[in-house]
Design an enzyme around this catalytic site. Structure first.
Site: not given
Length: 314
Positions: A175, A260
């Site tokens: 997206d 992350e």
């Protein structure tokens, strides 16, 4: 009386020869200049041949929803502009779906189709905010497994990169919005490269702060003391580094905002990050999100038995 004039012999030959030689040299120089003017300009320096460029492995998790095809078509058409790119598209599903299989086959891209279902305990329930359970963890790790030779492909290229392959791995959600420039910025990553991401974290952009070509901090508002306060779209990892660290992967139990860091902490020290995008002063990727379509009219027509034809793929 006859006057006789005596003329001394004229020694004119050497000066004439010298003048003739000067004219010859000038004519020669004129001919050389004319030849140079007619010569085509030198060809500009050429970029490396495509075969010499490292391959970019783009990892994209995806899941079924109304806008899935629209998102994937947009992303695939951006990726089609990038040379030497291999798309690893990973479905959150029990098996490959016709929609994704067909889209990949029509994309014209070099691809590998992977599938893994997110465990029930890690799935978001209806109405839960996205941060409760990080989405795409199992899918990104499935792509890392394939790169490390653990198989699992259900379509496209089945064999992982051979040993010694030069490449870079990038985690691109379906997206986001990506500039084509971004991929050339990351292509020559030696370890872990980083850059800013626009429209994320409640800010205009988040990203590394760079001084004298080195990352010295991060521009972020939320939990700035995270080990790596970067967005998933804001870094890439050299393939040889990932292969050299076989246990490096994303941790589905990582605290909010630390997904992350759960990978990067196994790969690099923050001081060794490689800033890209003009020392992290240019935004080349944006954390955009497509609005969830409102289907009230569709639902009303379905109740009347007049809903849109389900055989038409959207």
């Amino acid at each position: 009386m006859l006057n006789i004039l005596w003329f001394s012999p004229c020694d004119c030959l050497p000066p004439l020869r010298a003048a003739a030689e000067q004219l010859r040299q000038k004519d020669l120089r004129i001919s050389q200049l004319q030849a140079e003017l007619r010569r085509p300009p030198p060809a500009p320096a050429q970029p490396p041949e495509p075969e010499a460029r490292p391959t970019i492995y783009v990892v994209t998790p995806t899941y079924a929803r109304l806008v899935q095809k629209a998102e994937l078509v947009r992303l695939s058409q951006t990726l089609s502009l990038v040379p030497r790119l291999h798309w690893l598209l990973v479905e959150d599903a029990e098996g490959p779906t016709p929609l994704v299989s067909g889209l990949l086959a029509a994309s014209g891209l070099l691809f590998t189709h992977l599938v893994v279902l997110t465990p029930k305990a890690q799935r978001l329930r209806e109405g839960e905010p996205g941060w409760v359970h990080p989405r795409g963890v199992e899918q990104r790790n499935k792509a890392l497994d394939w790169l490390r030779g653990r198989g699992g492909a259900v379509g496209g290229e089945k064999d992982p990169p051979p040993p010694g392959t030069q490449g870079v791995v990038y985690f691109a959600d379906d997206d986001n919005t990506y500039s084509r420039e971004l991929f050339e910025e990351m292509r020559w990553t030696r370890g872990v490269s980083v850059w800013p991401v626009g429209l994320v974290g409640g800010l205009r952009f988040e990203g590394p702060q760079v001084q004298d070509g080195r990352v010295v901090g991060f521009h972020t508002a939320w939990e700035p003391n995270r080990p790596f306060p970067v967005d998933m779209a804001g870094f890439a990892v050299a393939l040889p580094l990932l292969l050299a660290k076989p246990n490096a992967q994303f941790d589905s139990t990582a605290p909010r905002g630390h997904l992350e860091s759960s990978l990067l902490s196994h790969l690099v020290d923050p001081k060794d990050l490689e800033p890209r995008a003009a020392n992290c002063t240019r935004v080349l990727v944006w954390h955009t999100r497509t609005e969830k379509p409102k289907m009230k009219q569709e639902e009303q027509l379905q109740r009347q038995g007049r809903g849109s034809d389900p055989a038409v793929e959207v």
